[in-house]
Motif scaffolding. Sequence first.
Motif, PDB file in Angstrom:
ATOM      1  N   CYS A  19       0.835  -1.213   0.000  1.00 40.61           N
ATOM      2  CA  CYS A  19       0.000   0.000   0.000  1.00 40.61           C
ATOM      3  C   CYS A  19       0.863   1.252   0.000  1.00 40.61           C
ATOM      4  O   CYS A  19       0.614   2.199  -0.767  1.00 40.61           O
ATOM      5  CB  CYS A  19      -0.920  -0.004   1.212  1.00 40.61           C
ATOM      6  N   LYS A  20       1.862   1.267   0.852  1.00 40.79           N
ATOM      7  CA  LYS A  20       2.726   2.451   0.943  1.00 40.79           C
ATOM      8  C   LYS A  20       3.533   2.650  -0.331  1.00 40.79           C
ATOM      9  O   LYS A  20       3.750   3.790  -0.771  1.00 40.79           O
ATOM     10  CB  LYS A  20       3.643   2.304   2.165  1.00 40.79           C
ATOM     11  N   ILE A  21       3.977   1.579  -0.943  1.00 38.28           N
ATOM     12  CA  ILE A  21       4.742   1.693  -2.183  1.00 38.28           C
ATOM     13  C   ILE A  21       3.866   2.250  -3.305  1.00 38.28           C
ATOM     14  O   ILE A  21       4.291   3.123  -4.068  1.00 38.28           O
ATOM     15  CB  ILE A  21       5.332   0.327  -2.573  1.00 38.28           C
ATOM     16  N   VAL A  22       2.622   1.766  -3.406  1.00 39.73           N
ATOM     17  CA  VAL A  22       1.722   2.239  -4.459  1.00 39.73           C
ATOM     18  C   VAL A  22       1.418   3.723  -4.292  1.00 39.73           C
ATOM     19  O   VAL A  22       1.463   4.503  -5.250  1.00 39.73           O
ATOM     20  CB  VAL A  22       0.425   1.404  -4.454  1.00 39.73           C
ATOM     21  N   VAL A  23       1.126   4.149  -3.060  1.00 41.54           N
ATOM     22  CA  VAL A  23       0.811   5.562  -2.816  1.00 41.54           C
ATOM     23  C   VAL A  23       2.033   6.442  -3.086  1.00 41.54           C
ATOM     24  O   VAL A  23       1.921   7.527  -3.675  1.00 41.54           O
ATOM     25  CB  VAL A  23       0.308   5.748  -1.372  1.00 41.54           C
ATOM     26  N   ALA A  24       3.220   5.978  -2.670  1.00 47.14           N
ATOM     27  CA  ALA A  24       4.431   6.768  -2.898  1.00 47.14           C
ATOM     28  C   ALA A  24       4.751   6.889  -4.385  1.00 47.14           C
ATOM     29  O   ALA A  24       5.100   7.975  -4.867  1.00 47.14           O
ATOM     30  CB  ALA A  24       5.605   6.142  -2.152  1.00 47.14           C
ATOM     31  N   LEU A  25       4.636   5.795  -5.115  1.00 51.91           N
ATOM     32  CA  LEU A  25       4.894   5.853  -6.561  1.00 51.91           C
ATOM     33  C   LEU A  25       3.881   6.743  -7.270  1.00 51.91           C
ATOM     34  O   LEU A  25       4.218   7.453  -8.225  1.00 51.91           O
ATOM     35  CB  LEU A  25       4.862   4.445  -7.145  1.00 51.91           C
ATOM     36  N   ALA A  26       2.625   6.720  -6.804  1.00 52.17           N
ATOM     37  CA  ALA A  26       1.621   7.611  -7.389  1.00 52.17           C
ATOM     38  C   ALA A  26       1.953   9.073  -7.117  1.00 52.17           C
ATOM     39  O   ALA A  26       1.768   9.933  -7.989  1.00 52.17           O
ATOM     40  CB  ALA A  26       0.239   7.268  -6.834  1.00 52.17           C
ATOM     41  N   GLY A  27       2.466   9.356  -5.916  1.00 51.26           N
ATOM     42  CA  GLY A  27       2.860  10.729  -5.612  1.00 51.26           C
ATOM     43  C   GLY A  27       4.032  11.202  -6.452  1.00 51.26           C
ATOM     44  O   GLY A  27       4.040  12.345  -6.931  1.00 51.26           O
ATOM     45  N   ILE A  28       5.009  10.332  -6.652  1.00 52.96           N
ATOM     46  CA  ILE A  28       6.153  10.697  -7.491  1.00 52.96           C
ATOM     47  C   ILE A  28       5.717  10.919  -8.936  1.00 52.96           C
ATOM     48  O   ILE A  28       6.118  11.887  -9.592  1.00 52.96           O
ATOM     49  CB  ILE A  28       7.237   9.603  -7.403  1.00 52.96           C
ATOM     50  N   GLY A  29       4.862  10.014  -9.428  1.00 50.71           N
ATOM     51  CA  GLY A  29       4.368  10.195 -10.791  1.00 50.71           C
ATOM     52  C   GLY A  29       3.539  11.450 -10.949  1.00 50.71           C
ATOM     53  O   GLY A  29       3.623  12.135 -11.978  1.00 50.71           O
TER      54      GLY A  29
END
Length: 269
Positions: A19-29
């Motif tokens: 969950c944290k990885i998906v949210v972080a990658l979405a924020g970077i994108g």
Amino acid sequence: MWMDQVARRSRMAEVEPACKIVVALAGIGAAWASPNLATSVLLATAWLLAARWNMVRPTRSVFFFWSAPILFLVASCSLVAFEFSPSAPSSASASFPLFSWIAWTDPAHIERSILLFFRGLTGINALFFIAGSTPLSSLESTLAHSGFPAWLVDIMASSFRMIGVFAEQAQARATAILSRNGWSRWRHSWRCSAWWLSGLFVGALLHAKKSERAMASRCGSGATVLRWHPTPKFSAMQWGVATIAVLAQWCLVLGGNFLGSLFAGGRIL
């Protein structure tokens, strides 16, 4: 490692690493997809507040761990702000000679470098959020279980461990210099900084040599054996909150682009 101890005491230690990885990658994108400076500033600030709220008792080493890539980002964006050519154009707002070339900048280059800085700052804060809330063993297991190549996970894990070691060495050397009033005068600051950086570089080489000898004495081949560590089970609530966080970030980007196009009188990027 001290960063793992901070991660295990964090407020989001029980949240699934995926969950944290998906949210972080979405924020970077989202940060890199937005051409709007205000949106990038909001995303960088939000991720910084999230990373700070996540940690219960951050130590000085944690702040040093965060500030090291910030210095590299500032230096990189400073170089992006300048253009090098044999002569400076008439639109240049600042210029200075550099050997036989001219380094110059204008408002467009400065705006581009500031936007690049906040985009990179969003990525650093998002990764800092993951590092401060997920132990390395859980992160390794999640990435390996998700199908990432073993060699890529190995490089990531080794780099992450070495960052902690180098951060502790850099802090210890800086404390030794400060105890001798090394940076108290401007005249000696450059010399002390040079000694600090060169000592850190030599220490890194010596540490790598010691690690190689230790592995050789244990008949190690250099490959990291990935073992599965139990992670929190699937939680619909956690994934629901993660989905809301992803949508909120991209809605912020779309809203910022729409408002920016209205004020600028141009099209939506």
